[in-house]
Write a protein that holds these residues in place. Sequence first.
Motif, mmCIF file in Angstrom:
data_model
loop_
_atom_site.group_PDB
_atom_site.id
_atom_site.type_symbol
_atom_site.label_atom_id
_atom_site.label_comp_id
_atom_site.label_asym_id
_atom_site.label_seq_id
_atom_site.Cartn_x
_atom_site.Cartn_y
_atom_site.Cartn_z
ATOM 1 N N THR A 152 2.471 -43.884 -47.570
ATOM 2 C CA THR A 152 2.014 -43.309 -46.482
ATOM 3 C C THR A 152 2.189 -44.402 -45.052
ATOM 4 O O THR A 152 1.417 -45.682 -46.059
ATOM 5 C CB THR A 152 0.241 -42.951 -45.961
ATOM 6 N N CYS A 187 0.492 -46.353 -50.322
ATOM 7 C CA CYS A 187 0.384 -46.483 -48.856
ATOM 8 C C CYS A 187 0.540 -47.786 -48.331
ATOM 9 O O CYS A 187 0.663 -48.621 -49.310
ATOM 10 C CB CYS A 187 -1.346 -46.744 -48.390
ATOM 11 N N SER A 200 -3.066 -37.540 -45.005
ATOM 12 C CA SER A 200 -1.683 -38.048 -45.944
ATOM 13 C C SER A 200 -1.950 -39.262 -46.636
ATOM 14 O O SER A 200 -0.734 -39.159 -48.342
ATOM 15 C CB SER A 200 -1.366 -39.317 -45.119
#
Length: 375
Positions: free
Chosen positions: A257, A305, A298
Amino acid sequence: MTDTVFTESDRTDGIAPDMADQDTAPASVAPAADGVVPMNMIQALNSALHVKMAEDPNVLSFGEDAGYFGGVFRVTDQLQQKHGLTRSFDAPISECGIVAAAIGMGAYGLRPVVEIQFADYIYPAYDQIVSEAAKMRYRSGGQFTSPIVVRSPYGGGIFGGQTHSQSPESLFTHIAGLKVVIPSNPYDAKGLLTAAIEDDDPVIFLEPKRLYNGPFDGWHQKPVSPWKAQASAQVPTGKYTVPIGKAAVVREGSDVTILCYGTMVWVSLAGAEHAGVDAEVIDLRTLVPLDIETIEASVKKTGRCVIVHEAPKTSGFGGELSALVQERCFYHLEAPIARVTGWDTPYPHAFEWEYFPGPERVATALKSVMSGGAR
């Protein structure tokens, strides 16, 4: 205790509201009868102001050179000519005075939209924004509001140097009572500005000037970066809103993400392509209130991330995002969270393009988290 900080009373943990009962659509689109034409971000913002000023006589616009001249970037072009001297006018070179006047107008019942010529000039008005506008509803127990919008171009990309290129968004996200909005494309820019004008809380509306005219700047007529931004979009000429507090998934993916906003949305998209990674790119659109539910869903899906913003790293908004992701998604993370940001220096005019997070730096971070390591 937090019921009167904002108009809504459904806030949960600091900047993260409960968005579960809100519409998941990216925007409420204008009626089909309205025309749809290509607009760049300047034109889209200008259209939003014209539409709202025509609809609501309480909406007015003012700032330095924002009246007759139409603003240094032309966002307020023709507002005075169309809506009159009492609705669109020039202000003295006093950012503190501009915002103070807007606060008084808002308490009286008007909906002022003020322009601070560059975000770098907003600091003289910081006390008025923080101590007055942000606290108005809370200190009066909800009896008074401050329905003002403070618009300002922010960020680099036009060779503006140290005093025309800063990214001060984190200074405002820290202040309870302020909403902070940053669009990344013309369609969102118009819809978000319309929503901000209609909002009963004070909104800091930061406009990425690097995206004003698309992938070319207005002075040098050269590509401002190796990535391709959206020069224009199909934008309804009539009224529509994009909801404040709702992020947009602009690229779906399953590997990692990317959280970003403003100019960095386009850099992140290019970085994902450069890295060859199946990245999910989320355009936050508003930093406060933050759509934490979209972020959480997400990251739990991808397990990784990367956060990208133009401002310096230390105490930047990426730090808050990282903490929220860690608090909510720790057991789903397969690698440390990475941040790709500007340098911890004053804005370096001579090294502008090295300072900007670019696709290569984003790609490096993506490859690192995919291998389980941190940047």
